[in-house]
Design an enzyme around this catalytic site. Sequence first.
Site, mmCIF file in Angstrom:
data_model
loop_
_atom_site.group_PDB
_atom_site.id
_atom_site.type_symbol
_atom_site.label_atom_id
_atom_site.label_comp_id
_atom_site.label_asym_id
_atom_site.label_seq_id
_atom_site.Cartn_x
_atom_site.Cartn_y
_atom_site.Cartn_z
ATOM 1 N N ASP A 174 0.846 -1.196 0.000
ATOM 2 C CA ASP A 174 0.000 0.000 0.000
ATOM 3 C C ASP A 174 0.881 1.245 0.000
ATOM 4 O O ASP A 174 2.094 1.150 0.195
ATOM 5 C CB ASP A 174 -0.956 0.013 1.206
ATOM 6 C CG ASP A 174 -0.253 -0.400 2.469
ATOM 7 O OD1 ASP A 174 0.913 0.029 2.663
ATOM 8 O OD2 ASP A 174 -0.840 -1.155 3.272
ATOM 9 N N ASP B 161 1.542 5.330 1.187
ATOM 10 C CA ASP B 161 1.268 6.488 2.031
ATOM 11 C C ASP B 161 1.865 7.708 1.358
ATOM 12 O O ASP B 161 2.926 7.622 0.735
ATOM 13 C CB ASP B 161 1.937 6.321 3.401
ATOM 14 C CG ASP B 161 1.381 5.132 4.156
ATOM 15 O OD1 ASP B 161 0.148 5.028 4.265
ATOM 16 O OD2 ASP B 161 2.175 4.295 4.625
ATOM 17 N N ASP C 151 10.251 5.518 12.595
ATOM 18 C CA ASP C 151 11.030 4.606 13.433
ATOM 19 C C ASP C 151 12.436 4.309 12.887
ATOM 20 O O ASP C 151 13.432 4.617 13.535
ATOM 21 C CB ASP C 151 10.249 3.311 13.733
ATOM 22 C CG ASP C 151 9.548 2.724 12.525
ATOM 23 O OD1 ASP C 151 9.783 3.214 11.399
ATOM 24 O OD2 ASP C 151 8.775 1.760 12.697
HETATM 25 P P1 ATP Z 1 4.517 -2.517 5.776
HETATM 26 O O1 ATP Z 1 3.457 -1.639 5.214
HETATM 27 O O2 ATP Z 1 5.396 -3.178 4.792
HETATM 28 O O3 ATP Z 1 3.977 -3.436 6.785
HETATM 29 P P2 ATP Z 1 5.470 -0.045 6.839
HETATM 30 O O4 ATP Z 1 6.808 0.371 7.326
HETATM 31 O O5 ATP Z 1 4.915 0.648 5.655
HETATM 32 O O6 ATP Z 1 5.536 -1.601 6.595
HETATM 33 P P3 ATP Z 1 3.181 0.909 8.190
HETATM 34 O O7 ATP Z 1 2.557 0.425 9.446
HETATM 35 O O8 ATP Z 1 2.415 0.891 6.928
HETATM 36 O O9 ATP Z 1 4.501 0.057 8.035
HETATM 37 O O10 ATP Z 1 3.728 2.367 8.504
HETATM 38 C C1 ATP Z 1 4.001 3.319 7.506
HETATM 39 C C2 ATP Z 1 5.146 4.217 7.955
HETATM 40 O O11 ATP Z 1 4.790 4.907 9.159
HETATM 41 C C3 ATP Z 1 6.431 3.484 8.315
HETATM 42 O O12 ATP Z 1 7.227 3.226 7.183
HETATM 43 C C4 ATP Z 1 7.097 4.451 9.271
HETATM 44 O O13 ATP Z 1 7.698 5.510 8.569
HETATM 45 C C5 ATP Z 1 5.906 5.014 10.028
HETATM 46 N N1 ATP Z 1 5.616 4.223 11.240
HETATM 47 C C6 ATP Z 1 4.787 3.170 11.355
HETATM 48 N N2 ATP Z 1 4.761 2.696 12.602
HETATM 49 C C7 ATP Z 1 5.592 3.457 13.311
HETATM 50 C C8 ATP Z 1 5.998 3.481 14.675
HETATM 51 N N3 ATP Z 1 5.549 2.597 15.556
HETATM 52 N N4 ATP Z 1 6.876 4.457 15.066
HETATM 53 C C9 ATP Z 1 7.354 5.370 14.179
HETATM 54 N N5 ATP Z 1 7.013 5.373 12.888
HETATM 55 C C10 ATP Z 1 6.149 4.454 12.444
HETATM 56 MG MG MG Z 2 2.884 0.446 4.822
#
Ligand code: ATP
Ligand code: MG
Length: 450
Positions: free
Chosen positions: A71, A73, A147
């Site tokens: 997905d 963002d 993070d």
């Molecule tokens: P995936 O979508 O592959 O599971 P992701 O890194 O995109 O991994 P998401 O939960 O979609 O995970 O989060 C999107 C973005 O938001 C992350 O890439 C990060 O930049 C930020 N993020 C998400 N969770 C946290 C957190 N607990 N603390 C700080 N930043 C976060």
């Molecule tokens: Mg994501």
Amino acid sequence: MIRKLLRRVFKRGEPSPHPVEIIPAKEHGIRPEGVSPGARRTCETLQQAGHRAYVVGGAVRDLIAGIEPKDYDVATDATPDQVRALFRRSRIIGRRFQIVHVLFGQETIEVSTFRAAHDENTEKDEHGRVLRDNVWGSMEDDAARRDFTVNALYYDPSSGEVFDYHHGVRDLQRKTLRMIGDPRARYREDPVRMLRAIRLSAKLDLRLDPQVQAPIREMAELIENVPAARLFDEMLKLLFSGHAVESLHRLRGEGLHHGLLPLLDVILEQPLGEKFVMLSLADTDQRVRAGKRTSPGFLFATLLWHEVLANWEARKKRDELPVPALHAAMDEVLDTQGEKLAITRRTAGYITEIWVLQPRFEKRGGRAPFRLVEQPRFRAAWDFLHLRAASGEAPQELADWWRDFQLADNDAREAMLRPDTGPKKRRRRKSRKPGDAGTVSPAPSFDGEG
Ligand code: ATP
Ligand code: MG
């Protein structure tokens, strides 16, 4: 290697304390065609209206790593109301910190306004866990509150450039997961980051930076303060990441598997079912990676099956009739585990449907097989049988027979029928039409739930 500091960006005329590296396409390798049209359109529309807008986070990381993002963002300096006004098919969600969902056909792009980093006014619980995260800030602030360095990358589809404040591209190329800021402080703010570290390292095959890894063992218990629903969501992400087996392996390696995660306890604490559960997770991994459909219900049905079997066996030993005993066993297991696993009634219904069909596979005579293949859950139940066979709990020959029966035409099916070998039939009060007498259980009602 990336050339350092191609350009410095200045904020309101002042030198930025975090110089940003701006990395051109030929160095990060993202091809514009590889980026979802919805995400590109969202950025273009916002930029044409005079805002800054970038694809951000996991999608940029995955694109650079050569993985198709699941997905997208987008981060912007536009407020949610401004975003909402620019897209006809969009809606604002969330109360405390609003984000906007912009819809393009099947795709939903999540647009958030740059958020500020934490300061002394940030609301925290007594363990230091951040409770609110709802102040807008600059792009640089927004990068600093993410993070891991590999998650703080901003891609501009118009210029093809990646904005990198924390050497995320370098870390990705060196296959290292590094925290932004002090890992201990960042785990205290949000203990879920420990799980994210493991999941992302498994997904992208990254090495944990020693500073990211070292505090996990001693800080693991902070996970207990995280609300159950959030942990559950994180565990689902892990199980459906396409890298569940590897993630579990790494969680174990980091000592993150005991008593902290109810879902994980269910998975790891069943000596009898371990092979079955691992096969099921490997199968889920394969399906996710092949882009096939998966369902939490099916996975939970596999995770709990050996508990049901043990409970069922115990009841049969106490001379309970097989079919009512199975129903009682299912209810008891779902009652005790259902809450831990946050299984909804709807999912519980689906799980039950899969389980209840299992003994019916043993009936290969009379009309029973013809009725069974017509069940709406036949396919899921057969997939389940197939896994049972692969783990050695059911005969492979039985799973193969049902695969062939499914594919055969009517005459061939008739020729396949066997004298009944299934469990003892229950005496019926009224007999049904001839040829129907071999059925073990009254057909459960299927209302297409799940
Ligand atoms: P995936 O979508 O592959 O599971 P992701 O890194 O995109 O991994 P998401 O939960 O979609 O995970 O989060 C999107 C973005 O938001 C992350 O890439 C990060 O930049 C930020 N993020 C998400 N969770 C946290 C957190 N607990 N603390 C700080 N930043 C976060
Ligand atoms: Mg994501």
